[in-house]
Design an enzyme around this catalytic site. Structure first.
Site, short mmCIF file in Angstrom:
data_model
loop_
_atom_site.label_atom_id
_atom_site.label_comp_id
_atom_site.label_asym_id
_atom_site.label_seq_id
_atom_site.Cartn_x
_atom_site.Cartn_y
_atom_site.Cartn_z
N LEU A 1 56.22 45.90 60.67
CA LEU A 1 56.64 46.11 59.29
C LEU A 1 57.04 47.56 59.06
O LEU A 1 58.07 47.84 58.43
CB LEU A 1 55.54 45.69 58.32
CG LEU A 1 55.86 45.90 56.84
CD1 LEU A 1 57.14 45.16 56.44
CD2 LEU A 1 54.68 45.47 55.97
N TYR B 1 39.66 36.99 60.81
CA TYR B 1 40.82 37.77 60.40
C TYR B 1 41.06 37.61 58.90
O TYR B 1 41.19 38.61 58.16
CB TYR B 1 42.05 37.33 61.18
CG TYR B 1 43.36 37.85 60.60
CD1 TYR B 1 43.68 39.20 60.68
CD2 TYR B 1 44.25 36.99 59.96
CE1 TYR B 1 44.85 39.69 60.13
CE2 TYR B 1 45.44 37.47 59.42
CZ TYR B 1 45.73 38.82 59.51
OH TYR B 1 46.90 39.29 58.96
#
Length: 289
Positions: free
Chosen positions: A14, A129
């Site tokens: 990103l 996660y």
């Protein structure tokens, strides 16, 4: 007046996409990109030093632990990066009046809704996660008023390891692959997410809070893999399997499609279909493997 922006985790996909697009904003936005080696966001002293040197208007936190499987074993590390370090960053942002933009994940949901998730839906992560990312979200909400938490899904780009690049690689190595067909979500081109984040900054809006962003449309990993194979034009067979037949450490939610109406309405963004965004990826990507 130039808007100053700190981007953490500069080696991630990103951040690299944001860096690519930043050239389009060079006259109005001034970026500082830092890798983990240059700034460990878990170290409050290091973070304070960086924020004291430059008055940042925004911080885009691209630093994250993203290995879903490994997080089941490296639980402490996942929580340190995705939660405790985020708490530290939020505290420093508060001190220096910096607006925090924090990408999060569809994995904060359990996948039982069977309809696109709204920002207001109850979260219930089912793996470590997702739990670590959700705790990071909570720390931000407890610490800051000026923040954007942007949940996204199935992120891919020409950078780093991701599903698209994995399928591209397998297509050159194998004649048949098995891909899960009963997990449904929305693939998201990281360039589109980067563009969204920069448009939020450009808007100078104060519509802070939680937002969902992904490319539009819902498909399975199996359907996505077949579409990728069609683009690479390799003679490889894709076989659908159920998730129960594919043993993993981490449990995955079966449905994580995000309702993105809020972010598009607030910031007047144009929705991009996942299929068109994948086509754009193959048209523009150098296909780095």
């Amino acid at each position: 007046m130039i808007t100053k922006i700190l981007v953490t985790g500069s080696n991630g996909q990103l951040a690299k996409c944001i860096k690519e697009l930043s050239i389009n904003y060079k006259d109005v936005l001034d970026f500082t990109f830092v890798s983990k080696a240059e700034l460990n966001i878990a170290n409050k002293t290091e973070v304070e030093v960086v924020f004291s040197q430059i008055k940042f208007n925004y911080c885009i936190n691209c630093a994250a632990y993203t290995n879903v499987e490994a997080a089941e074993v490296e639980v402490e590390e996942a929580f340190n990066i995705n939660a405790e370090a985020v708490k530290t960053l939020a505290q420093v942002c508060k001190t220096h009046q910096t607006i925090l933009i924090h990408p999060s994940t569809d994995y904060v949901f359990d996948g039982k809704k069977q309809a696109p998730y709204l920002e207001t839906d109850v979260t219930n992560p089912i793996n470590q996660y997702g739990k670590s990312k959700r705790l990071g979200e909570l720390y931000i909400q407890e610490t800051l008023n000026a923040y954007y938490i942007i949940r996204t899904s199935w992120l891919y780009s020409k950078y780093q390891k991701n599903f698209v690049k994995t399928i591209q690689k397998l297509a050159k190595e194998k004649t048949k692959i098995k891909v899960i067909q009963n997990q449904i979500g929305s693939p998201t081109n990281a360039v589109d997410l980067a563009d969204c984040i920069l448009k939020i900054i450009e808007s100078a809006s104060e519509a802070y809070g939680i937002f969902h962003f992904s490319n539009s449309g819902a498909i399975s990993w199996y359907q996505f893999a077949k579409e990728i194979i069609d683009h690479v034009d390799e003679s490889i067979a894709v076989q659908p399997i159920e998730s129960k037949a594919f043993k993993t450490r981490a449990e995955r939610p079966n449905y994580t499609v995000l309702n993105t109406n809020k972010i598009h309405d607030v910031f007047k963004l144009k929705k991009k279909d996942w299929k068109q965004s994948l086509k754009t990826y193959f048209n523009e990507s150098l296909k780095i493997l």
